[in-house]
Design a protein around this motif. Structure first.
Motif, mmCIF file in Angstrom:
data_model
loop_
_atom_site.group_PDB
_atom_site.id
_atom_site.type_symbol
_atom_site.label_atom_id
_atom_site.label_comp_id
_atom_site.label_asym_id
_atom_site.label_seq_id
_atom_site.Cartn_x
_atom_site.Cartn_y
_atom_site.Cartn_z
ATOM 1 N N LEU A 1 0.659 -1.080 0.013
ATOM 2 C CA LEU A 1 -0.012 -0.045 -0.059
ATOM 3 C C LEU A 1 0.773 1.318 -0.024
ATOM 4 N N SER A 2 2.081 1.135 0.427
ATOM 5 C CA SER A 2 2.759 2.576 0.647
ATOM 6 C C SER A 2 3.109 3.033 -0.689
ATOM 7 N N SER A 3 3.150 2.171 -1.724
ATOM 8 C CA SER A 3 3.369 2.673 -3.106
ATOM 9 C C SER A 3 2.133 2.791 -4.083
ATOM 10 N N CYS A 4 1.197 2.392 -3.336
ATOM 11 C CA CYS A 4 -0.196 2.389 -4.337
ATOM 12 C C CYS A 4 -1.000 3.663 -4.483
ATOM 13 N N ALA A 5 -1.547 3.750 -5.531
ATOM 14 C CA ALA A 5 -2.695 4.740 -5.703
ATOM 15 C C ALA A 5 -4.004 4.207 -5.232
ATOM 16 N N VAL A 6 -4.789 5.236 -4.833
ATOM 17 C CA VAL A 6 -6.303 4.733 -4.575
ATOM 18 C C VAL A 6 -6.975 5.521 -5.328
ATOM 19 N N THR A 7 -8.368 4.918 -5.920
ATOM 20 C CA THR A 7 -9.239 5.673 -6.458
ATOM 21 C C THR A 7 -10.653 5.449 -5.634
ATOM 22 N N ILE A 8 -11.530 6.515 -5.569
ATOM 23 C CA ILE A 8 -12.911 6.223 -5.094
ATOM 24 C C ILE A 8 -14.018 6.804 -6.227
ATOM 25 N N ASN A 9 -14.607 5.997 -6.723
ATOM 26 C CA ASN A 9 -15.414 6.188 -7.696
ATOM 27 C C ASN A 9 -14.749 6.684 -9.013
ATOM 28 N N LEU A 10 -13.470 5.959 -9.278
ATOM 29 C CA LEU A 10 -12.538 6.488 -10.513
ATOM 30 C C LEU A 10 -12.063 7.917 -10.212
ATOM 31 N N GLU A 11 -11.950 8.298 -8.999
ATOM 32 C CA GLU A 11 -11.420 9.736 -8.792
ATOM 33 C C GLU A 11 -10.064 9.294 -8.053
ATOM 34 N N TYR A 12 -8.860 9.923 -8.249
ATOM 35 C CA TYR A 12 -7.979 9.419 -7.550
ATOM 36 C C TYR A 12 -7.863 10.457 -6.129
ATOM 37 N N VAL A 13 -7.570 9.625 -4.902
ATOM 38 C CA VAL A 13 -7.429 10.320 -3.516
ATOM 39 C C VAL A 13 -6.519 9.927 -3.092
ATOM 40 N N ASP A 14 -6.040 10.961 -1.941
ATOM 41 C CA ASP A 14 -4.881 10.799 -1.244
ATOM 42 C C ASP A 14 -5.391 10.385 0.408
ATOM 43 N N VAL A 15 -5.129 9.196 0.448
ATOM 44 C CA VAL A 15 -5.498 8.545 1.598
ATOM 45 C C VAL A 15 -4.843 8.646 2.839
ATOM 46 N N GLU A 16 -3.459 9.032 2.689
ATOM 47 C CA GLU A 16 -2.752 9.253 3.797
ATOM 48 C C GLU A 16 -2.530 10.734 4.142
ATOM 49 N N GLY A 17 -2.900 11.600 3.298
ATOM 50 C CA GLY A 17 -2.730 13.107 3.691
ATOM 51 C C GLY A 17 -1.299 13.182 3.394
ATOM 52 N N ASN A 18 -0.882 14.651 3.445
ATOM 53 C CA ASN A 18 0.500 15.109 3.104
ATOM 54 C C ASN A 18 0.799 15.941 4.461
ATOM 55 N N GLU A 19 1.710 15.355 5.402
ATOM 56 C CA GLU A 19 2.092 16.117 6.511
ATOM 57 C C GLU A 19 2.513 17.651 6.300
ATOM 58 N N ASP A 20 3.198 17.790 4.948
ATOM 59 C CA ASP A 20 3.632 19.047 4.936
ATOM 60 C C ASP A 20 2.790 20.192 4.501
ATOM 61 N N GLU A 21 1.420 19.811 4.225
ATOM 62 C CA GLU A 21 0.378 20.516 3.963
ATOM 63 C C GLU A 21 0.244 21.736 5.135
ATOM 64 N N GLU A 22 -0.063 22.920 4.956
ATOM 65 C CA GLU A 22 -0.386 23.889 6.204
ATOM 66 C C GLU A 22 -1.893 23.918 6.488
ATOM 67 N N GLU A 23 -2.700 23.610 5.560
ATOM 68 C CA GLU A 23 -4.274 23.439 5.852
ATOM 69 C C GLU A 23 -4.591 21.924 6.001
ATOM 70 N N PRO A 24 -5.470 21.786 6.677
ATOM 71 C CA PRO A 24 -5.758 20.346 6.980
ATOM 72 C C PRO A 24 -6.778 20.061 5.772
ATOM 73 N N LYS A 25 -6.832 18.825 5.155
ATOM 74 C CA LYS A 25 -7.823 18.448 4.185
ATOM 75 C C LYS A 25 -9.088 18.154 5.016
ATOM 76 N N VAL A 26 -10.267 18.175 4.209
ATOM 77 C CA VAL A 26 -11.348 17.449 4.843
ATOM 78 C C VAL A 26 -11.421 16.077 4.666
ATOM 79 N N ALA A 27 -11.780 15.394 5.546
ATOM 80 C CA ALA A 27 -11.616 13.951 5.518
ATOM 81 C C ALA A 27 -12.730 13.440 4.815
ATOM 82 N N ARG A 28 -12.185 12.519 3.676
ATOM 83 C CA ARG A 28 -13.020 11.956 2.667
ATOM 84 C C ARG A 28 -13.538 10.809 3.249
ATOM 85 N N VAL A 29 -15.006 10.389 3.119
ATOM 86 C CA VAL A 29 -15.407 9.332 3.522
ATOM 87 C C VAL A 29 -15.942 8.546 2.688
#
Length: 99
Positions: A55-83
């Motif tokens: 999983l550490s090197s995999c891409a993930v899609t939800i309904n054919l849309e690529y998503v970042d499931v682990e988040g990026n710790e370098d980002e200043e603004e938190p993302k809205v949790a995708r459910v």
């Protein structure tokens, strides 16, 4: 790839390439709803070692849309949790190489 109809209260999870080999499955149903950020944790519980090996090197899609499931710790603004919701289709896509 034909899969069984997703049962109520679940989403369909598709595995490709090495993810399919590791789990010995092409697809399975997972209870919904589930925060996308917790997907890898759930899969690690079912398939010990999958997070670091696959999983550490995999891409993930939800309904054919690529998503970042682990988040990026370098980002200043938190993302809205995708459910991940009932009836969604989620795919685990390992990297593809050509030779």
């Amino acid at each position: 790839m034909a899969t069984k109809k997703t049962p109520p209260g679940h989403f369909n999870l598709l595995y490709f390439a090495s993810a399919s080999t590791y789990t010995k499955k092409g697809a399975e149903h997972i209870p919904a709803p589930l925060e996308a950020a917790k997907l890898f944790e759930v899969l690690e519980g079912k398939y010990p070692g999958i997070k670091s090996r696959i999983l550490s090197s995999c891409a993930v899609t939800i309904n054919l849309e690529y998503v970042d499931v682990e988040g990026n710790e370098d980002e200043e603004e938190p993302k809205v949790a995708r459910v991940i919701l009932e009836g969604d289709e989620v795919a685990i896509i390992p990297p593809v190489s050509s030779g």
